[in-house]
Design an enzyme around this catalytic site. Sequence first.
Site, mmCIF file in Angstrom:
data_model
loop_
_atom_site.group_PDB
_atom_site.id
_atom_site.type_symbol
_atom_site.label_atom_id
_atom_site.label_comp_id
_atom_site.label_asym_id
_atom_site.label_seq_id
_atom_site.Cartn_x
_atom_site.Cartn_y
_atom_site.Cartn_z
ATOM 1 N N HIS A 82 -2.730 7.124 7.305
ATOM 2 C CA HIS A 82 -1.756 8.332 6.804
ATOM 3 C C HIS A 82 -2.333 9.558 6.232
ATOM 4 C CE1 HIS A 82 2.104 6.176 6.585
ATOM 5 N NE2 HIS A 82 1.559 5.205 5.844
ATOM 6 N N CYS A 122 5.854 -0.230 7.479
ATOM 7 C CA CYS A 122 5.279 1.131 6.879
ATOM 8 C C CYS A 122 6.654 1.376 6.026
ATOM 9 C CB CYS A 122 4.965 2.102 7.688
ATOM 10 S SG CYS A 122 4.780 3.823 6.838
ATOM 11 N N LEU A 123 6.579 1.966 4.810
ATOM 12 C CA LEU A 123 7.775 2.278 3.943
ATOM 13 C C LEU A 123 8.173 3.850 4.569
ATOM 14 C CD1 LEU A 123 6.151 1.447 0.399
ATOM 15 C CD2 LEU A 123 7.971 0.151 1.736
ATOM 16 N N HIS A 152 -4.500 1.210 7.285
ATOM 17 C CA HIS A 152 -3.286 1.579 7.611
ATOM 18 C C HIS A 152 -3.145 2.804 6.634
ATOM 19 C CE1 HIS A 152 1.364 1.034 7.875
ATOM 20 N NE2 HIS A 152 1.322 1.842 6.850
ATOM 21 N N GLU A 153 -3.508 2.762 5.515
ATOM 22 C CA GLU A 153 -3.470 3.921 4.428
ATOM 23 C C GLU A 153 -4.165 5.074 4.746
ATOM 24 O OE1 GLU A 153 -0.951 3.362 2.831
ATOM 25 O OE2 GLU A 153 -0.707 1.086 2.835
ATOM 26 N N GLY A 213 0.899 -1.118 0.091
ATOM 27 C CA GLY A 213 -0.068 0.014 0.062
ATOM 28 C C GLY A 213 0.944 1.297 -0.006
ATOM 29 N N GLN A 254 2.885 9.958 1.903
ATOM 30 C CA GLN A 254 4.209 9.294 1.844
ATOM 31 C C GLN A 254 5.036 9.736 0.658
ATOM 32 O OE1 GLN A 254 2.478 5.077 2.323
ATOM 33 N NE2 GLN A 254 4.208 5.153 3.560
HETATM 34 O O1 GNR Z 1 4.150 -2.543 2.592
HETATM 35 C C1 GNR Z 1 3.236 -2.395 3.532
HETATM 36 N N1 GNR Z 1 3.135 -3.517 4.313
HETATM 37 C C2 GNR Z 1 2.406 -3.481 5.256
HETATM 38 C C3 GNR Z 1 2.213 -4.843 6.249
HETATM 39 C C4 GNR Z 1 1.073 -4.771 7.189
HETATM 40 C C5 GNR Z 1 0.199 -3.808 7.435
HETATM 41 C C6 GNR Z 1 0.230 -2.584 6.480
HETATM 42 C C7 GNR Z 1 1.073 -2.430 5.552
HETATM 43 S S1 GNR Z 1 1.256 -1.165 4.650
HETATM 44 C C8 GNR Z 1 2.847 -1.318 4.229
HETATM 45 C C9 GNR Z 1 3.423 -0.128 3.036
HETATM 46 C C10 GNR Z 1 2.907 1.337 3.625
HETATM 47 O O2 GNR Z 1 3.820 1.911 4.402
HETATM 48 N N2 GNR Z 1 1.604 1.823 3.352
HETATM 49 O O3 GNR Z 1 1.526 3.083 3.809
HETATM 50 NI NI NI Z 2 2.488 3.193 5.686
#
Ligand code: GNR
Ligand code: NI
Length: 178
Positions: free
Chosen positions: A140, A94-95, A136-137, A46, A51
């Site tokens: 953000h 999270c990236l 999660h997204e 995601g 980001q």
């Molecule tokens: O790549 C991602 N893996 C992930 C694993 C578990 C729960 C959420 C994620 S999202 C993350 C990429 C990211 O930072 N998205 O904002």
């Molecule tokens: Ni993230």
Amino acid sequence: MALLPIIVAPDPRLKKRCEPVEQVDDALRRLMDDMLETMYDAPGIGLAAPQVGVLKRIIVVDVAAKEGPRQPHQMVNPELVWASEAEASYEEGCLSLPEHYAEVERPASVKVRYLDREGETRELEADGLLATCVQHEMDHLEGLLFVDHISALKRKMILRKLIKAKKAGKHPEPAAAE
Ligand code: GNR
Ligand code: NI
């Protein structure tokens, strides 16, 4: 298509509430395609617009297995319309918090309303990893990271390590392409 530089915490742009998109146009479609390409390249499942430094309500997600066909979702102005009482726990990454992981509990199933790349209203019902990733997204877009759901002690440990890593010049953000 282009790869976009991914912002690493701590950074004020990751803590802002993002603004709704007013028009789904070619420029927005190009941005969403670049976001997907950036996400696949990372690799991640995601990516949210803040980001990559765009403080707008846009997310992309693909939780399909690497071997199988891609199942990309590009969502504009996503809104949570329903969340299950039942929760599920996943180890999240999270990236923008590279190399850090923690278990996070969230609603196990959700229903999300959004605009697709043609500007049409759509709904997605998700469970499993897709539900976790979409939440999660969407976090953000509110300036929240997964570390905002864990204990203050764990959060501070992760942020301290990221500050150290930044000072040591780890995870440099490539200059934005022209
Ligand atoms: O790549 C991602 N893996 C992930 C694993 C578990 C729960 C959420 C994620 S999202 C993350 C990429 C990211 O930072 N998205 O904002
Ligand atoms: Ni993230």
